[in-house]
Design a protein around this motif. Structure first.
Motif, mmCIF file in Angstrom:
data_model
loop_
_atom_site.group_PDB
_atom_site.id
_atom_site.type_symbol
_atom_site.label_atom_id
_atom_site.label_comp_id
_atom_site.label_asym_id
_atom_site.label_seq_id
_atom_site.Cartn_x
_atom_site.Cartn_y
_atom_site.Cartn_z
ATOM 1 N N UNK A 1 1.012 70.685 55.673
ATOM 2 C CA UNK A 1 0.917 71.096 54.275
ATOM 3 C C UNK A 1 1.534 70.072 53.324
ATOM 4 N N UNK A 2 1.997 68.958 53.842
ATOM 5 C CA UNK A 2 2.605 67.943 52.993
ATOM 6 C C UNK A 2 1.540 67.175 52.224
ATOM 7 N N UNK A 3 1.930 66.677 51.065
ATOM 8 C CA UNK A 3 0.998 65.933 50.230
ATOM 9 C C UNK A 3 0.092 66.806 49.384
ATOM 10 N N UNK A 4 0.410 68.103 49.273
ATOM 11 C CA UNK A 4 -0.417 69.032 48.489
ATOM 12 C C UNK A 4 0.320 69.569 47.257
ATOM 13 N N UNK A 5 1.461 68.948 46.923
ATOM 14 C CA UNK A 5 2.171 69.327 45.707
ATOM 15 C C UNK A 5 3.350 70.255 45.895
ATOM 16 N N UNK A 6 3.581 70.731 47.107
ATOM 17 C CA UNK A 6 4.683 71.675 47.315
ATOM 18 C C UNK A 6 6.038 71.020 47.041
ATOM 19 N N UNK A 7 6.204 69.767 47.439
ATOM 20 C CA UNK A 7 7.492 69.090 47.232
ATOM 21 C C UNK A 7 7.859 69.016 45.766
ATOM 22 N N UNK A 8 6.891 68.652 44.915
ATOM 23 C CA UNK A 8 7.129 68.608 43.471
ATOM 24 C C UNK A 8 7.439 70.010 42.947
ATOM 25 N N UNK A 9 6.660 70.998 43.387
ATOM 26 C CA UNK A 9 6.872 72.379 42.937
ATOM 27 C C UNK A 9 8.253 72.884 43.338
ATOM 28 N N UNK A 10 8.711 72.524 44.530
ATOM 29 C CA UNK A 10 10.045 72.954 44.969
ATOM 30 C C UNK A 10 11.114 72.460 43.995
ATOM 31 N N UNK A 11 11.038 71.190 43.607
ATOM 32 C CA UNK A 11 12.030 70.661 42.666
ATOM 33 C C UNK A 11 11.889 71.319 41.304
ATOM 34 N N UNK A 12 10.673 71.445 40.808
ATOM 35 C CA UNK A 12 10.471 72.032 39.477
ATOM 36 C C UNK A 12 10.975 73.466 39.404
ATOM 37 N N UNK A 13 10.680 74.261 40.413
ATOM 38 C CA UNK A 13 11.109 75.662 40.402
ATOM 39 C C UNK A 13 12.627 75.782 40.466
ATOM 40 N N UNK A 14 13.266 74.972 41.311
ATOM 41 C CA UNK A 14 14.722 75.066 41.420
ATOM 42 C C UNK A 14 15.416 74.568 40.157
ATOM 43 N N UNK A 15 14.897 73.498 39.564
ATOM 44 C CA UNK A 15 15.473 73.003 38.315
ATOM 45 C C UNK A 15 15.267 74.007 37.184
ATOM 46 N N UNK A 16 14.083 74.614 37.109
ATOM 47 C CA UNK A 16 13.824 75.646 36.096
ATOM 48 C C UNK A 16 14.745 76.844 36.292
ATOM 49 N N UNK A 17 14.978 77.202 37.544
ATOM 50 C CA UNK A 17 15.889 78.315 37.826
ATOM 51 C C UNK A 17 17.293 77.983 37.326
ATOM 52 N N UNK A 18 17.759 76.763 37.593
ATOM 53 C CA UNK A 18 19.093 76.354 37.132
ATOM 54 C C UNK A 18 19.174 76.405 35.608
ATOM 55 N N UNK A 19 18.129 75.931 34.946
ATOM 56 C CA UNK A 19 18.122 75.980 33.476
ATOM 57 C C UNK A 19 18.141 77.420 32.976
ATOM 58 N N UNK A 20 17.417 78.305 33.654
ATOM 59 C CA UNK A 20 17.347 79.707 33.212
ATOM 60 C C UNK A 20 18.694 80.414 33.330
ATOM 61 N N UNK A 21 19.517 79.960 34.265
ATOM 62 C CA UNK A 21 20.847 80.559 34.416
ATOM 63 C C UNK A 21 21.767 80.152 33.278
ATOM 64 N N UNK A 22 21.545 78.970 32.729
ATOM 65 C CA UNK A 22 22.361 78.464 31.627
ATOM 66 C C UNK A 22 23.658 77.843 32.120
ATOM 67 N N UNK A 23 24.128 76.829 31.401
ATOM 68 C CA UNK A 23 25.428 76.230 31.696
ATOM 69 C C UNK A 23 25.417 75.061 32.665
ATOM 70 N N UNK A 24 24.309 74.815 33.335
ATOM 71 C CA UNK A 24 24.261 73.710 34.299
ATOM 72 C C UNK A 24 23.796 72.426 33.610
ATOM 73 N N UNK A 25 24.531 71.350 33.886
ATOM 74 C CA UNK A 25 24.218 70.061 33.279
ATOM 75 C C UNK A 25 23.517 69.115 34.246
ATOM 76 N N UNK A 26 23.578 69.429 35.530
ATOM 77 C CA UNK A 26 22.991 68.533 36.524
ATOM 78 C C UNK A 26 22.598 69.313 37.765
ATOM 79 N N UNK A 27 21.670 68.730 38.517
ATOM 80 C CA UNK A 27 21.326 69.229 39.841
ATOM 81 C C UNK A 27 21.625 68.115 40.840
ATOM 82 N N UNK A 28 21.860 68.520 42.081
ATOM 83 C CA UNK A 28 22.148 67.535 43.116
ATOM 84 C C UNK A 28 21.658 68.056 44.466
ATOM 85 N N UNK A 29 21.538 67.142 45.397
ATOM 86 C CA UNK A 29 21.239 67.506 46.783
ATOM 87 C C UNK A 29 21.792 66.388 47.654
ATOM 88 N N UNK A 30 21.733 66.552 48.955
ATOM 89 C CA UNK A 30 22.176 65.471 49.826
ATOM 90 C C UNK A 30 21.197 65.279 50.971
#
Length: 196
Positions: A107-136
């Motif tokens: 299922x790789x190469x069909x846009x899921x990777x981009x969607x995963x980042x967009x959804x998690x970043x949007x979720x962080x923004x919706x919570x309010x107060x977050x200035x950055x996202x990170x992963x390792x």
């Protein structure tokens, strides 16, 4: 066509067994080589069910979960995740941690990777107060004997999403690798992005 859904809280209990099996299957491959078990996975996923502000983004093909991506406020994470940021003087409450993304190879190469980042970043923004996202990501030597000849690191994809590697932010996670008799520490390096 993959269906992407965002979930939080107790509703995740419905999916924990499927998520555990998916994580074990995907992380068994390079570069993690994870020799996982359901008991550990159940404990790990419980954090995302119980922690305030956590999110799991699921990718579906019909009725089957084929991918998943997690996120959680950094203050809710474990000591080995928080410690590098504390040492560097970051305010933990400002940062939303993107746990990991797993997706079956077909299922790789069909846009899921981009969607995963967009959804998690949007979720962080919706919570309010977050200035950055990170992963390792795990750091493996280029000459590791298990490294596939055709392996392409995800660095370019992460950079395209706006993330920058932070060499001063590093830690170790321990897990049992294929061929190991017990857990051993693996070096991890963080990547960050401003949410501004």
């Amino acid at each position: 066509m993959l269906r992407i859904e965002r979930h939080s809280g107790p509703q995740l209990l419905t999916y924990t067994d499927d998520l555990a099996r998916l994580r074990i299957r995907v992380f068994r491959d390079w570069p993690y080589l994870y020799d996982g078990d359901m008991a550990y996975e159940s404990r790990y996923l419980k954090t995302y069910v119980e922690a305030p502000g956590s999110v799991v983004v699921l990718a579906w093909d019909g009725d089957a979960i084929v991918g998943a991506s997690t996120g959680i406020p950094l203050v809710e994470e474990t000591e080995e995740v928080r410690a590098p940021f504390e040492r560097a003087g970051h305010t933990l409450e400002d940062i939303f941690y993107l746990g990991e993304s797993v997706l079956l190879p077909q299922y790789r190469g069909q846009g899921a990777g981009v969607a995963f980042f967009e959804h998690r970043e949007d979720h962080a923004r919706s919570l309010g107060g977050f200035k950055a996202t990170c992963f390792c990501g795990v750091q493996r030597p280029d000459d590791h004997p298990a490294r596939p000849a055709d392996y392409m690191p995800l660095d370019a994809f992460w950079q395209h999403r706006g993330y920058r590697k932070q060499p001063v932010l590093s830690t170790c996670f321990s897990w049992k690798e294929i061929g190991e008799s017990a857990e051993s520490p693996k070096p991890m390096t963080f990547w960050m992005k401003s949410l501004d």
